[in-house]
Design a protein around this motif. Structure first.
Motif, PDB file in Angstrom:
ATOM      1  N   MET A   1       0.838  -1.174   0.000  1.00  0.00           N
ATOM      2  CA  MET A   1       0.000   0.000   0.000  1.00  0.00           C
ATOM      3  C   MET A   1       0.889   1.246   0.000  1.00  0.00           C
ATOM      4  O   MET A   1       1.944   1.255   0.615  1.00  0.00           O
ATOM      5  CB  MET A   1      -0.889   0.014   1.246  1.00  0.00           C
ATOM      6  N   GLU A   2       0.420   2.262  -0.682  1.00  0.00           N
ATOM      7  CA  GLU A   2       1.108   3.547  -0.662  1.00  0.00           C
ATOM      8  C   GLU A   2       0.089   4.636  -0.368  1.00  0.00           C
ATOM      9  O   GLU A   2      -1.083   4.533  -0.717  1.00  0.00           O
ATOM     10  CB  GLU A   2       1.833   3.828  -1.969  1.00  0.00           C
ATOM     11  N   THR A  19       0.099  -1.122  -4.352  1.00  0.00           N
ATOM     12  CA  THR A  19       1.319  -0.850  -5.121  1.00  0.00           C
ATOM     13  C   THR A  19       1.465  -1.785  -6.326  1.00  0.00           C
ATOM     14  O   THR A  19       2.423  -1.649  -7.087  1.00  0.00           O
ATOM     15  CB  THR A  19       2.562  -0.984  -4.222  1.00  0.00           C
ATOM     16  N   THR A  20       0.535  -2.698  -6.508  1.00  0.00           N
ATOM     17  CA  THR A  20       0.657  -3.647  -7.618  1.00  0.00           C
ATOM     18  C   THR A  20      -0.040  -3.170  -8.886  1.00  0.00           C
ATOM     19  O   THR A  20      -0.028  -3.881  -9.887  1.00  0.00           O
ATOM     20  CB  THR A  20       0.094  -5.026  -7.215  1.00  0.00           C
ATOM     21  N   LEU A  21      -0.624  -1.969  -8.846  1.00  0.00           N
ATOM     22  CA  LEU A  21      -1.280  -1.442 -10.045  1.00  0.00           C
ATOM     23  C   LEU A  21      -0.236  -1.102 -11.112  1.00  0.00           C
ATOM     24  O   LEU A  21       0.855  -0.634 -10.794  1.00  0.00           O
ATOM     25  CB  LEU A  21      -2.065  -0.169  -9.712  1.00  0.00           C
ATOM     26  N   SER A  22      -0.592  -1.307 -12.358  1.00  0.00           N
ATOM     27  CA  SER A  22       0.309  -0.899 -13.435  1.00  0.00           C
ATOM     28  C   SER A  22       0.392   0.630 -13.431  1.00  0.00           C
ATOM     29  O   SER A  22      -0.498   1.316 -12.943  1.00  0.00           O
ATOM     30  CB  SER A  22      -0.214  -1.398 -14.783  1.00  0.00           C
ATOM     31  N   SER A  23       1.453   1.151 -13.988  1.00  0.00           N
ATOM     32  CA  SER A  23       1.670   2.595 -13.982  1.00  0.00           C
ATOM     33  C   SER A  23       0.526   3.371 -14.639  1.00  0.00           C
ATOM     34  O   SER A  23       0.051   4.357 -14.071  1.00  0.00           O
ATOM     35  CB  SER A  23       3.007   2.925 -14.635  1.00  0.00           C
ATOM     36  N   PRO A  24       0.059   2.955 -15.816  1.00  0.00           N
ATOM     37  CA  PRO A  24      -1.062   3.699 -16.428  1.00  0.00           C
ATOM     38  C   PRO A  24      -2.343   3.622 -15.581  1.00  0.00           C
ATOM     39  O   PRO A  24      -3.039   4.616 -15.423  1.00  0.00           O
ATOM     40  CB  PRO A  24      -1.271   3.019 -17.779  1.00  0.00           C
ATOM     41  N   LEU A  25      -2.623   2.444 -15.026  1.00  0.00           N
ATOM     42  CA  LEU A  25      -3.820   2.286 -14.204  1.00  0.00           C
ATOM     43  C   LEU A  25      -3.687   3.096 -12.920  1.00  0.00           C
ATOM     44  O   LEU A  25      -4.644   3.737 -12.472  1.00  0.00           O
ATOM     45  CB  LEU A  25      -4.075   0.816 -13.887  1.00  0.00           C
ATOM     46  N   ARG A  26      -2.507   3.091 -12.320  1.00  0.00           N
ATOM     47  CA  ARG A  26      -2.255   3.863 -11.099  1.00  0.00           C
ATOM     48  C   ARG A  26      -2.510   5.343 -11.367  1.00  0.00           C
ATOM     49  O   ARG A  26      -3.205   6.016 -10.601  1.00  0.00           O
ATOM     50  CB  ARG A  26      -0.812   3.650 -10.628  1.00  0.00           C
ATOM     51  N   THR A  27      -1.964   5.875 -12.447  1.00  0.00           N
ATOM     52  CA  THR A  27      -2.137   7.286 -12.802  1.00  0.00           C
ATOM     53  C   THR A  27      -3.610   7.618 -13.025  1.00  0.00           C
ATOM     54  O   THR A  27      -4.120   8.631 -12.533  1.00  0.00           O
ATOM     55  CB  THR A  27      -1.319   7.626 -14.063  1.00  0.00           C
ATOM     56  N   GLU A  28      -4.310   6.766 -13.748  1.00  0.00           N
ATOM     57  CA  GLU A  28      -5.729   6.986 -14.026  1.00  0.00           C
ATOM     58  C   GLU A  28      -6.560   6.901 -12.743  1.00  0.00           C
ATOM     59  O   GLU A  28      -7.474   7.702 -12.522  1.00  0.00           O
ATOM     60  CB  GLU A  28      -6.211   5.946 -15.040  1.00  0.00           C
ATOM     61  N   PHE A  29      -6.228   5.959 -11.876  1.00  0.00           N
ATOM     62  CA  PHE A  29      -6.953   5.772 -10.621  1.00  0.00           C
ATOM     63  C   PHE A  29      -6.764   6.977  -9.699  1.00  0.00           C
ATOM     64  O   PHE A  29      -7.723   7.482  -9.110  1.00  0.00           O
ATOM     65  CB  PHE A  29      -6.489   4.479  -9.943  1.00  0.00           C
ATOM     66  N   ILE A  30      -5.547   7.457  -9.580  1.00  0.00           N
ATOM     67  CA  ILE A  30      -5.273   8.627  -8.745  1.00  0.00           C
ATOM     68  C   ILE A  30      -5.995   9.850  -9.295  1.00  0.00           C
ATOM     69  O   ILE A  30      -6.586  10.629  -8.537  1.00  0.00           O
ATOM     70  CB  ILE A  30      -3.760   8.872  -8.612  1.00  0.00           C
ATOM     71  N   ALA A  31      -6.002  10.025 -10.612  1.00  0.00           N
ATOM     72  CA  ALA A  31      -6.716  11.150 -11.222  1.00  0.00           C
ATOM     73  C   ALA A  31      -8.213  11.060 -10.926  1.00  0.00           C
ATOM     74  O   ALA A  31      -8.860  12.076 -10.614  1.00  0.00           O
ATOM     75  CB  ALA A  31      -6.464  11.187 -12.728  1.00  0.00           C
ATOM     76  N   PHE A  32      -8.758   9.852 -11.005  1.00  0.00           N
ATOM     77  CA  PHE A  32     -10.171   9.657 -10.692  1.00  0.00           C
ATOM     78  C   PHE A  32     -10.463  10.007  -9.231  1.00  0.00           C
ATOM     79  O   PHE A  32     -11.427  10.708  -8.935  1.00  0.00           O
ATOM     80  CB  PHE A  32     -10.582   8.206 -10.979  1.00  0.00           C
TER      81      PHE A  32
END
Length: 69
Positions: A1-2, A19-32
């Motif tokens: 977790m981060e 922390t296991t999310l892919s980079s594109p998914l992580r970026t999209e999730f944080i933006a959401f």
């Protein structure tokens, strides 16, 4: 977790994501999450219509017993 801050001005508005999310998914999730930050209740003041008895608890302790320190 981060831990991720959802606001640049309200630094206490943080969530934890995996922390296991892919980079594109992580970026999209944080933006959401940042776009939806107003739906989170960060404190009781953010929930003015919630009855006090719903968000508080009371211990069922006999007043005849002394506390254990």
């Amino acid at each position: 977790m981060e831990t991720v801050s959802l606001s640049k001005t309200q630094l206490d508005q943080q969530v934890r994501i995996g922390t296991t999310l892919s980079s594109p998914l992580r970026t999209e999730f944080i933006a959401f999450l940042c776009a939806q930050a107003e739906v989170f209740a960060w404190s009781y003041n953010d929930m003015p219509n919630i009855p006090h008895d719903v968000i508080s608890h009371q211990l069922n302790i006999s007043p005849n017993f002394k506390p254990i320190w």
